[in-house]
Design a protein around this motif. Structure first.
Motif, short mmCIF file in Angstrom:
data_model
loop_
_atom_site.label_atom_id
_atom_site.label_comp_id
_atom_site.label_asym_id
_atom_site.label_seq_id
_atom_site.Cartn_x
_atom_site.Cartn_y
_atom_site.Cartn_z
N ARG A 199 0.84 -1.21 0.00
CA ARG A 199 0.00 0.00 0.00
C ARG A 199 0.87 1.25 0.00
O ARG A 199 0.59 2.20 -0.72
CB ARG A 199 -0.91 -0.02 1.23
N ARG A 200 1.93 1.24 0.78
CA ARG A 200 2.82 2.40 0.83
C ARG A 200 3.54 2.59 -0.51
O ARG A 200 3.73 3.71 -0.96
CB ARG A 200 3.84 2.24 1.94
N MET A 201 3.93 1.47 -1.13
CA MET A 201 4.61 1.55 -2.42
C MET A 201 3.67 2.14 -3.47
O MET A 201 4.07 2.97 -4.28
CB MET A 201 5.09 0.16 -2.86
N PHE A 202 2.41 1.70 -3.46
CA PHE A 202 1.43 2.24 -4.40
C PHE A 202 1.23 3.72 -4.18
O PHE A 202 1.14 4.50 -5.13
CB PHE A 202 0.09 1.48 -4.26
N THR A 203 1.15 4.16 -2.93
CA THR A 203 0.99 5.57 -2.60
C THR A 203 2.18 6.38 -3.11
O THR A 203 2.00 7.47 -3.67
CB THR A 203 0.84 5.76 -1.08
N LEU A 204 3.37 5.85 -2.95
CA LEU A 204 4.57 6.55 -3.40
C LEU A 204 4.59 6.69 -4.92
O LEU A 204 4.83 7.79 -5.45
CB LEU A 204 5.82 5.79 -2.92
N VAL A 205 4.29 5.64 -5.64
CA VAL A 205 4.29 5.68 -7.11
C VAL A 205 3.17 6.59 -7.60
O VAL A 205 3.37 7.39 -8.54
CB VAL A 205 4.15 4.25 -7.69
N ALA A 206 2.02 6.52 -7.02
CA ALA A 206 0.89 7.36 -7.43
C ALA A 206 1.21 8.83 -7.20
O ALA A 206 0.87 9.68 -8.04
CB ALA A 206 -0.37 6.95 -6.68
N SER A 207 1.84 9.16 -6.09
CA SER A 207 2.17 10.56 -5.83
C SER A 207 3.20 11.07 -6.85
O SER A 207 3.11 12.22 -7.30
CB SER A 207 2.67 10.74 -4.40
N PHE A 208 4.16 10.23 -7.25
CA PHE A 208 5.11 10.65 -8.30
C PHE A 208 4.41 10.90 -9.62
O PHE A 208 4.71 11.85 -10.33
CB PHE A 208 6.22 9.61 -8.49
N VAL A 209 3.46 10.05 -9.96
CA VAL A 209 2.72 10.23 -11.22
C VAL A 209 1.90 11.51 -11.17
O VAL A 209 1.87 12.29 -12.13
CB VAL A 209 1.84 8.99 -11.51
N VAL A 210 1.25 11.78 -10.06
CA VAL A 210 0.43 12.99 -9.93
C VAL A 210 1.32 14.23 -10.01
O VAL A 210 0.98 15.20 -10.70
CB VAL A 210 -0.38 12.95 -8.62
N ILE A 211 2.43 14.21 -9.33
CA ILE A 211 3.34 15.37 -9.37
C ILE A 211 3.84 15.60 -10.79
O ILE A 211 3.90 16.74 -11.27
CB ILE A 211 4.50 15.17 -8.38
N PHE A 212 4.17 14.51 -11.50
CA PHE A 212 4.64 14.64 -12.88
C PHE A 212 3.56 15.25 -13.77
O PHE A 212 3.83 16.14 -14.58
CB PHE A 212 5.06 13.26 -13.41
N LEU A 213 2.32 14.77 -13.62
CA LEU A 213 1.23 15.30 -14.45
C LEU A 213 0.96 16.78 -14.14
O LEU A 213 0.69 17.57 -15.06
CB LEU A 213 -0.04 14.48 -14.25
N VAL A 214 1.02 17.17 -12.88
CA VAL A 214 0.80 18.57 -12.50
C VAL A 214 1.89 19.45 -13.12
O VAL A 214 1.60 20.50 -13.71
CB VAL A 214 0.76 18.72 -10.97
N ILE A 215 3.13 19.02 -13.03
CA ILE A 215 4.23 19.80 -13.61
C ILE A 215 4.09 19.87 -15.12
O ILE A 215 4.30 20.92 -15.73
CB ILE A 215 5.59 19.20 -13.19
N TYR A 216 3.68 18.77 -15.75
CA TYR A 216 3.51 18.74 -17.20
C TYR A 216 2.44 19.74 -17.65
O TYR A 216 2.65 20.51 -18.58
CB TYR A 216 3.16 17.31 -17.63
N TYR A 217 1.26 19.71 -16.99
CA TYR A 217 0.19 20.62 -17.39
C TYR A 217 0.52 22.08 -17.06
O TYR A 217 0.14 22.98 -17.81
CB TYR A 217 -1.14 20.21 -16.73
N LEU A 218 1.24 22.32 -15.98
CA LEU A 218 1.62 23.70 -15.66
C LEU A 218 2.61 24.24 -16.70
O LEU A 218 2.51 25.41 -17.10
CB LEU A 218 2.24 23.77 -14.25
N THR A 219 3.53 23.44 -17.13
CA THR A 219 4.48 23.91 -18.16
C THR A 219 3.79 24.10 -19.49
O THR A 219 4.14 25.04 -20.23
CB THR A 219 5.66 22.93 -18.31
N ARG A 220 2.85 23.27 -19.85
CA ARG A 220 2.11 23.45 -21.12
C ARG A 220 1.25 24.70 -21.06
O ARG A 220 1.11 25.42 -22.04
CB ARG A 220 1.22 22.25 -21.40
N TRP A 221 0.63 24.98 -19.90
CA TRP A 221 -0.23 26.14 -19.76
C TRP A 221 0.58 27.42 -19.83
O TRP A 221 0.14 28.41 -20.43
CB TRP A 221 -0.98 26.02 -18.42
N TYR A 222 1.79 27.45 -19.23
CA TYR A 222 2.63 28.65 -19.27
C TYR A 222 3.30 28.83 -20.62
O TYR A 222 3.69 29.92 -20.97
CB TYR A 222 3.69 28.61 -18.16
N MET A 223 3.48 27.76 -21.37
CA MET A 223 4.13 27.84 -22.68
C MET A 223 3.20 28.45 -23.72
O MET A 223 3.66 29.03 -24.69
CB MET A 223 4.56 26.45 -23.17
N VAL A 224 1.90 28.33 -23.53
CA VAL A 224 0.93 28.85 -24.52
C VAL A 224 0.70 30.27 -24.30
O VAL A 224 1.02 31.25 -24.24
CB VAL A 224 -0.42 28.10 -24.39
#
Length: 126
Positions: free
Chosen positions: A101-126
């Motif tokens: 459960r802890r491993m899943f939480t850790l991986v999920a949080s990395f994926v969420v952080i990556f997606l947030v950073i990705y969308y923030l950079t795309r939004w600022y690039m436009v």
């Protein structure tokens, strides 16, 4: 008679030249000529031996340098192997002690952080 004239003609034509070189003057004995040739041959051999000695010395120095380099590289490889095995042991310990459960939480949080950073950079690039 004809062969005698041919020999005399040949002797006159090649007077002073022997097979393999020029005939020595009659004032030198065969012993002196042999000694001179032997001295020249010994000098030539001494030059070749000294050249071979220098070459073998250079080869020896090159081999010693390469051996030192290989020893250093082997020591570095042993040190890196020790560091790598220590890191792998730590990863094994982390994965064995953490629950799924802890491993899943850790991986999920990395994926969420990556997606947030990705969308923030795309939004600022436009």
């Amino acid at each position: 008679m004809n062969s005698r004239r041919d020999r005399n003609a040949r002797t006159a034509l090649f007077d002073g030249i022997e097979e393999g070189g020029i005939r020595a003057s009659p004032s030198y004995s065969n012993h002196e000529i042999d000694e001179q040739e032997n001295d020249k041959a010994v000098d030539g051999l001494q030059d070749r031996v000294s050249l071979l000695k220098r070459l073998t010395g250079d080869i020896h120095e090159e081999v010693e340098a390469h051996n030192r380099m290989l020893d250093r590289m082997g020591n570095d490889m042993d040190a890196s192997r020790g560091v790598l095995s220590g890191t792998i042991d730590k990863f094994k310990m982390v994965f064995e002690t953490k629950s799924n459960r802890r491993m899943f939480t850790l991986v999920a949080s990395f994926v969420v952080i990556f997606l947030v950073i990705y969308y923030l950079t795309r939004w600022y690039m436009v």
